[in-house]
Structures are given as structure tokens and as C-alpha cells.
Design a protein around this motif. Structure first.
Motif, PDB file in Angstrom:
ATOM      1  N   ILE A 116       0.834  -1.297  -0.044  1.00 60.20           N
ATOM      2  CA  ILE A 116      -0.078  -0.151  -0.133  1.00 60.20           C
ATOM      3  C   ILE A 116       0.827   1.300  -0.074  1.00 60.20           C
ATOM      4  CG2 ILE A 116      -1.676   1.200   1.385  1.00 60.20           C
ATOM      5  CD1 ILE A 116      -2.648  -1.311   2.307  1.00 60.20           C
ATOM      6  N   ILE A 117       2.074   1.358   0.961  1.00 58.59           N
ATOM      7  CA  ILE A 117       2.866   2.392   0.878  1.00 58.59           C
ATOM      8  C   ILE A 117       3.452   2.788  -0.346  1.00 58.59           C
ATOM      9  CG2 ILE A 117       4.937   3.067   1.907  1.00 58.59           C
ATOM     10  CD1 ILE A 117       4.279   1.677   4.291  1.00 58.59           C
ATOM     11  N   THR A 118       3.832   1.513  -1.218  1.00 57.35           N
ATOM     12  CA  THR A 118       4.467   1.776  -2.411  1.00 57.35           C
ATOM     13  C   THR A 118       3.528   2.256  -3.500  1.00 57.35           C
ATOM     14  OG1 THR A 118       6.227  -0.056  -1.772  1.00 57.35           O
ATOM     15  CG2 THR A 118       5.946   0.550  -4.186  1.00 57.35           C
ATOM     16  N   VAL A 119       2.351   1.678  -3.521  1.00 52.96           N
ATOM     17  CA  VAL A 119       1.366   1.834  -4.506  1.00 52.96           C
ATOM     18  C   VAL A 119       0.728   3.277  -4.487  1.00 52.96           C
ATOM     19  CG1 VAL A 119      -0.954   1.384  -5.704  1.00 52.96           C
ATOM     20  CG2 VAL A 119       0.981  -0.361  -5.410  1.00 52.96           C
ATOM     21  N   ALA A 120       0.516   3.710  -3.009  1.00 56.54           N
ATOM     22  CA  ALA A 120      -0.168   5.121  -2.765  1.00 56.54           C
ATOM     23  C   ALA A 120       0.384   6.058  -3.437  1.00 56.54           C
ATOM     24  CB  ALA A 120      -0.244   5.096  -1.391  1.00 56.54           C
ATOM     25  N   ARG A 121       1.929   6.267  -3.538  1.00 52.69           N
ATOM     26  CA  ARG A 121       2.344   7.057  -4.192  1.00 52.69           C
ATOM     27  C   ARG A 121       1.845   7.583  -5.580  1.00 52.69           C
ATOM     28  NH1 ARG A 121       6.059  10.787  -2.433  1.00 52.69           N
ATOM     29  NH2 ARG A 121       6.873   9.017  -1.004  1.00 52.69           N
ATOM     30  N   PHE A 122       1.252   6.770  -6.395  1.00 56.26           N
ATOM     31  CA  PHE A 122       0.681   6.928  -7.732  1.00 56.26           C
ATOM     32  C   PHE A 122      -0.881   7.549  -7.506  1.00 56.26           C
ATOM     33  CE2 PHE A 122       4.510   4.464  -8.377  1.00 56.26           C
ATOM     34  CZ  PHE A 122       4.987   4.929  -9.728  1.00 56.26           C
ATOM     35  N   ILE A 123      -1.435   7.323  -6.528  1.00 58.37           N
ATOM     36  CA  ILE A 123      -2.960   7.611  -6.340  1.00 58.37           C
ATOM     37  C   ILE A 123      -3.221   9.141  -5.430  1.00 58.37           C
ATOM     38  CG2 ILE A 123      -4.883   6.798  -5.502  1.00 58.37           C
ATOM     39  CD1 ILE A 123      -3.956   3.794  -5.411  1.00 58.37           C
ATOM     40  N   GLU A 124      -3.718   9.738  -6.141  1.00 62.46           N
ATOM     41  CA  GLU A 124      -4.029  11.194  -5.551  1.00 62.46           C
ATOM     42  C   GLU A 124      -4.907  11.022  -4.345  1.00 62.46           C
ATOM     43  OE1 GLU A 124      -3.817  15.058  -5.494  1.00 62.46           O
ATOM     44  OE2 GLU A 124      -2.889  13.929  -6.998  1.00 62.46           O
ATOM     45  N   GLY A 125      -4.583  11.576  -3.178  1.00 63.13           N
ATOM     46  CA  GLY A 125      -5.107  11.522  -1.806  1.00 63.13           C
ATOM     47  C   GLY A 125      -4.425  10.633  -1.024  1.00 63.13           C
ATOM     48  N   LEU A 126      -4.106   9.540  -1.571  1.00 64.11           N
ATOM     49  CA  LEU A 126      -3.365   8.459  -0.715  1.00 64.11           C
ATOM     50  C   LEU A 126      -2.011   8.914  -0.726  1.00 64.11           C
ATOM     51  CD1 LEU A 126      -4.664   4.971  -1.665  1.00 64.11           C
ATOM     52  CD2 LEU A 126      -5.201   6.395   0.150  1.00 64.11           C
ATOM     53  N   ARG A 127      -1.320   9.674  -1.926  1.00 66.29           N
ATOM     54  CA  ARG A 127      -0.265  10.237  -1.783  1.00 66.29           C
ATOM     55  C   ARG A 127       0.065  11.096  -0.620  1.00 66.29           C
ATOM     56  NH1 ARG A 127      -0.015  11.601  -6.527  1.00 66.29           N
ATOM     57  NH2 ARG A 127      -0.497  13.554  -6.560  1.00 66.29           N
ATOM     58  N   GLN A 128      -0.772  11.860  -0.487  1.00 64.92           N
ATOM     59  CA  GLN A 128      -0.725  12.944   0.511  1.00 64.92           C
ATOM     60  C   GLN A 128      -0.725  12.452   2.017  1.00 64.92           C
ATOM     61  OE1 GLN A 128      -2.556  13.143  -2.235  1.00 64.92           O
ATOM     62  NE2 GLN A 128      -1.999  15.115  -3.352  1.00 64.92           N
ATOM     63  N   ALA A 129      -1.577  11.537   2.102  1.00 66.16           N
ATOM     64  CA  ALA A 129      -2.093  11.118   3.340  1.00 66.16           C
ATOM     65  C   ALA A 129      -1.095   9.801   3.812  1.00 66.16           C
ATOM     66  CB  ALA A 129      -3.564  10.625   3.560  1.00 66.16           C
ATOM     67  N   ASN A 130      -0.429   9.257   2.808  1.00 64.98           N
ATOM     68  CA  ASN A 130       0.540   7.855   3.225  1.00 64.98           C
ATOM     69  C   ASN A 130       0.973   7.856   4.406  1.00 64.98           C
ATOM     70  OD1 ASN A 130       1.256   5.557   2.556  1.00 64.98           O
ATOM     71  ND2 ASN A 130       3.074   6.246   1.296  1.00 64.98           N
ATOM     72  N   ASN A 148       8.653   3.248   1.392  1.00 67.99           N
ATOM     73  CA  ASN A 148       8.242   4.594   0.942  1.00 67.99           C
ATOM     74  C   ASN A 148       9.349   5.199   0.073  1.00 67.99           C
ATOM     75  OD1 ASN A 148       8.900   7.746   1.751  1.00 67.99           O
ATOM     76  ND2 ASN A 148       6.793   7.210   1.305  1.00 67.99           N
ATOM     77  N   ALA A 149      10.572   4.782   0.229  1.00 64.52           N
ATOM     78  CA  ALA A 149      11.716   5.205  -0.677  1.00 64.52           C
ATOM     79  C   ALA A 149      11.458   4.311  -1.969  1.00 64.52           C
ATOM     80  CB  ALA A 149      12.910   4.730  -0.066  1.00 64.52           C
ATOM     81  N   LEU A 150      11.020   3.075  -1.930  1.00 60.32           N
ATOM     82  CA  LEU A 150      10.799   2.307  -3.135  1.00 60.32           C
ATOM     83  C   LEU A 150       9.718   3.250  -3.976  1.00 60.32           C
ATOM     84  CD1 LEU A 150      11.160  -0.085  -5.028  1.00 60.32           C
ATOM     85  CD2 LEU A 150       9.573  -1.179  -3.630  1.00 60.32           C
ATOM     86  N   GLY A 151       8.563   3.252  -3.480  1.00 61.03           N
ATOM     87  CA  GLY A 151       7.852   3.917  -4.095  1.00 61.03           C
ATOM     88  C   GLY A 151       7.901   5.408  -4.581  1.00 61.03           C
ATOM     89  N   ALA A 152       8.869   6.182  -3.833  1.00 65.42           N
ATOM     90  CA  ALA A 152       9.237   7.438  -4.434  1.00 65.42           C
ATOM     91  C   ALA A 152      10.065   7.058  -5.543  1.00 65.42           C
ATOM     92  CB  ALA A 152      10.129   8.323  -3.285  1.00 65.42           C
ATOM     93  N   ALA A 153      11.024   6.212  -5.676  1.00 63.37           N
ATOM     94  CA  ALA A 153      11.853   6.039  -6.690  1.00 63.37           C
ATOM     95  C   ALA A 153      11.038   5.540  -7.960  1.00 63.37           C
ATOM     96  CB  ALA A 153      12.853   5.080  -6.385  1.00 63.37           C
ATOM     97  N   LEU A 154      10.011   4.863  -7.864  1.00 65.73           N
ATOM     98  CA  LEU A 154       9.239   4.358  -8.976  1.00 65.73           C
ATOM     99  C   LEU A 154       8.431   5.618  -9.225  1.00 65.73           C
ATOM    100  CD1 LEU A 154       8.031   0.989  -7.760  1.00 65.73           C
ATOM    101  CD2 LEU A 154       9.707   1.315  -9.640  1.00 65.73           C
ATOM    102  N   TRP A 155       7.920   6.423  -8.547  1.00 69.61           N
ATOM    103  CA  TRP A 155       6.907   7.472  -8.924  1.00 69.61           C
ATOM    104  C   TRP A 155       8.024   8.510  -9.624  1.00 69.61           C
ATOM    105  CZ3 TRP A 155       7.108  12.509  -6.328  1.00 69.61           C
ATOM    106  CH2 TRP A 155       5.889  13.560  -6.366  1.00 69.61           C
TER     107      TRP A 155
END
Length: 209
Positions: A116-130, A148-155
Motif C-alpha cells: 500500500i505504501i509503495t502503490v499509494a504514491r501513484f494515487i491522488e489523495g493517498l499520496r498526501q496521506a500515506n 516509501n523510498a521504493l515508491g518514491a523512486a518508482l514515482w
């Protein structure tokens, strides 16, 4: 070198980018990622379009955005960790978030929170509240930091590459990507509901001691 005209939804960010460059990317991405509604993702894409035209350095755009994204979410995590639970316990009942429900959410997030932490980066709303949600639910900081770093790198890698290569076609591409991100959010919600339903069903079928 003069800046290229930014297409469509990116045009409003020409001013901050022209005046502040990488600092605009740093500030917008940072504060969006701990819950303040500013166009962090949008300015990342706009900066990448500039980089594709030679106005900015694409590597610096990526490094600045990655650092800001990780730092912003960790600020959100600290807010949730040190103040969020107390706020939720005091005011949560007004939005049906009781202590018992928050405890169950913490357990669920601990078991399934990584993806969820990784995928949330790409979803508006979840990205801000993650980060805030992760902090409230008691997720271990090192685990949060890693995913979170993995999600940030992918994003960052995704949008920097798309913006850098797409140029004037970014408007159309962003429309399609945003549309499919909502489908991903719906799919994630269905999976979560199914997992909760299966858990409740197993508890109901379990013999009482």
C-alpha cells in the motif's frame, strides 16, 4: 535557453519553475507529501518537460524530487506517529473511527501495509496521506522508510521519464495515466474488502473456546 511553453494543465506552473527552478520542485513535492494540497506531482512533470527541452538537468530534477518525496512523507509519518493517534482517539468518533477500529486498522496495515505504501504514491489523495496514516497505525519507521523510498523512486522515475520524453504530448498521457490510477484504487479497495470479509468469515466459523 528559453523555456518551452508548458501544455495544458502544466502551464500554471511556468512562473514558479522559471523563477525558482529546482527549488520549486523541492518545495512543492516536499509539502504535498505531508498533506498540504499543492501540485507536487504536476510540478515534477512540468520540470521534466523543461528538462527534455534542455531548460533543466533531468538528473537533478529526479534527485531533488526523490529527496523531497522521501523527506515529505517522513514528516507526515512523524506527524501521525507523535500526534495523530491522540487526535484520532479524541476526535475519531465523530467520523466513526473508534479506538477499536483504529487498533484493527493498525494490525491490517502492519500485515499488508508494504505494498500500500509503495502503490499509494501513484494515487491522488493517498499520496498526501500515506505517511500520516502509517504513523498513526504504528508501522515501524524503518519498514515505512524502505517501502516509501521504493515508491518514491518508482514515482519519480516514471514521471521524470514520461515528462522528459513526452514533451508536448504529456497532456494526453497524463489523462490516461490518471484515469487508470483510479481503476487501480478501485481494485485495491475491492481486494481490501475481500480480505476483511474473509477474515470475518473465518472468525465466525472458528469454534468458540
Amino acid at each position: 535557453m528559453s523555456a518551452p511553453p508548458l501544455p495544458g494543465f502544466l502551464s500554471s506552473l511556468a512562473g514558479p519553475l522559471n523563477h525558482f527552478g529546482y527549488w520549486a520542485v523541492l518545495l512543492f513535492v516536499l509539502i504535498e507529501d505531508f498533506g498540504i494540497p499543492v501540485p507536487g506531482e504536476t510540478i515534477l512533470i512540468a520540470a521534466s518537460v523543461y528538462a527534455g527541452a534542455g531548460r533543466l538537468n533531468v538528473v537533478l530534477v529526479a534527485v531533488v524530487a526523490f529527496a523531497a518525496a522521501v523527506a515529505g512523507d517522513n514528516i507526515g509519518f512523524a506527524i501521525g506517529h507523535f500526534g495523530g493517534r491522540a487526535l484520532a482517539d479524541r476526535w475519531g468518533r465523530y467520523v466513526f473511527l473508534t479506538q477499536d477500529r483504529l487498533d484493527r486498522a493498525a494490525g491490517f496495515f502492519a500485515r499488508h501495509g508494504a505494498w500500500i505504501i509503495t502503490v499509494a504514491r501513484f494515487i491522488e489523495g493517498l499520496r498526501q496521506a500515506n505517511g500520516i496514516v502509517a504513523g498513526i497505525t504504528g508501522l515501524r519507521w524503518l519498514r515505512f522508510l524502505a517501502f516509501n523510498a521504493l515508491g518514491a523512486a518508482l514515482w519519480v522515475g516514471t514521471w521524470v521519464s514520461v515528462g522528459y520524453l513526452a514533451g508536448s504530448h504529456i497532456d494526453t498521457i497524463y489523462t490516461y495515466v490518471t484515469r487508470y490510477s483510479y481503476y487501480a484504487l478501485i481494485a485495491a479497495a475491492v481486494v481490501i474488502v475481500a480480505l476483511i470479509g474473509r477474515h470475518l468469515l473465518r472468525r465466525r466459523r472458528a469454534p468458540s473456546s
